[in-house]
Enzyme design. Structure first.
Site, PDB file in Angstrom:
ATOM      1  CB  CYS A   1     -37.514 -28.118  26.007  1.00  0.00           C
ATOM      2  SG  CYS A   1     -37.996 -27.209  27.497  1.00  0.00           S
TER       3      CYS A   1
ATOM      4  CG  HIS B   1     -42.001 -28.516  24.432  1.00  0.00           C
ATOM      5  ND1 HIS B   1     -41.536 -29.808  24.554  1.00  0.00           N
ATOM      6  CD2 HIS B   1     -41.574 -27.854  25.530  1.00  0.00           C
ATOM      7  CE1 HIS B   1     -40.862 -29.930  25.694  1.00  0.00           C
ATOM      8  NE2 HIS B   1     -40.871 -28.750  26.300  1.00  0.00           N
TER       9      HIS B   1
ATOM     10  CD  GLU C   1     -42.496 -31.376  21.504  1.00  0.00           C
ATOM     11  OE1 GLU C   1     -42.722 -31.380  22.731  1.00  0.00           O
ATOM     12  OE2 GLU C   1     -41.690 -30.576  20.962  1.00  0.00           O
TER      13      GLU C   1
END
Length: 246
Positions: free
Chosen positions: A106, A209, A211
């Site tokens: 990001c 994102h 993660e």
């Protein structure tokens, strides 16, 4: 041995530096050892970061100060922190010549682009034509928001395939690509969703994102697994000296 991944501090708030647990857990789930690298104005620390780490994870966070990519402020959205911005950009410029794996998420992708001379739109509304809403309002950050299309001649294609659903939490996007970068994925509105280095072994930036999605998406887990595997072998060729390799 498990590789050591330098996870770059996201920024500061109330005199504290912060790092969401999701980044650390994603590295651990992929069998890496995360260490948090704090923001510092002492660039002598970079030498030790380079020696200690086998790969680097640049995370999300606030907006980048527009002056750092040649513009003045043109929007009232977002928050900036000049000291954090300068740290992220200078550290990115330091670690790129080390030729160690980098995964930039990001804001991290935007830092990668700016560090190599690229620019970003301060707000997606400044882009033409009109775009999707890239700031989703879902209950869970792991929920997907839109589809991306991945270029076949990319590292990312070999990891997640041609199409994937991703989440989305950004109001800025890449405008002009930096030097030696290529687009590896786009959204249906044409916004760049992933970039890669043309010259370095494993440098990938993603606008979403991953993660937050490793527990629900096999593709996002595979992205981290590949990043950790590349980091595991990155220093086998030679010892990292106090100066970046060229």
């Amino acid at each position: 041995m498990k590789p050591i991944i330098g996870v770059i501090s996201c920024g500061t708030a109330d005199q504290r530096q912060f790092m969401p647990q999701t980044y650390l857990r994603a590295v651990e789930r992929a069998e890496g050892i995360p260490i948090i690298l704090p923001c510092t104005s002492n660039e002598d620390a970079y030498t030790y970061y380079g020696r200690q780490c086998d790969g680097f994870l640049f995370c999300g966070g606030d907006d980048v100060t527009p002056l750092l990519f040649g513009e003045e402020l043109m929007t009232d959205r977002g928050r900036t922190d000049l000291l954090t911005d300068r740290f992220h950009l200078s550290l990115m410029k330091y670690v790129l010549p080390l030729k160690l794996p980098i995964l930039a998420v990001c804001r991290g992708m935007q830092i990668l682009n700016i560090a190599l001379g690229g620019t970003i739109y301060q707000d997606i509304s400044m882009r033409w034509p009109a775009s999707l809403n890239h700031m989703q309002l879902s209950l869970k950050r792991s929920d997907p928001s839109h589809e991306i299309t991945v270029q076949k001649n990319s590292i990312l294609y070999n990891i997640i395939g041609e199409h994937e659903m991703v989440n989305s939490f950004h109001h800025q996007c890449i405008r002009e690509l930096g030097k030696n970068l290529k687009t590896s994925a786009t959204a249906s509105d044409g916004i760049i969703e992933a970039i890669e280095s043309d010259t370095l072994p494993f440098v990938i930036g993603v606008q979403w994102h991953p993660e937050c999605m490793t527990e629900s998406s096999a593709s996002m887990q595979e992205l981290f697994l590949t990043f950790i595997e590349k980091s595991k072998n990155a220093k086998n060729i030679q010892y990292i000296s106090s100066k970046p390799r060229t």
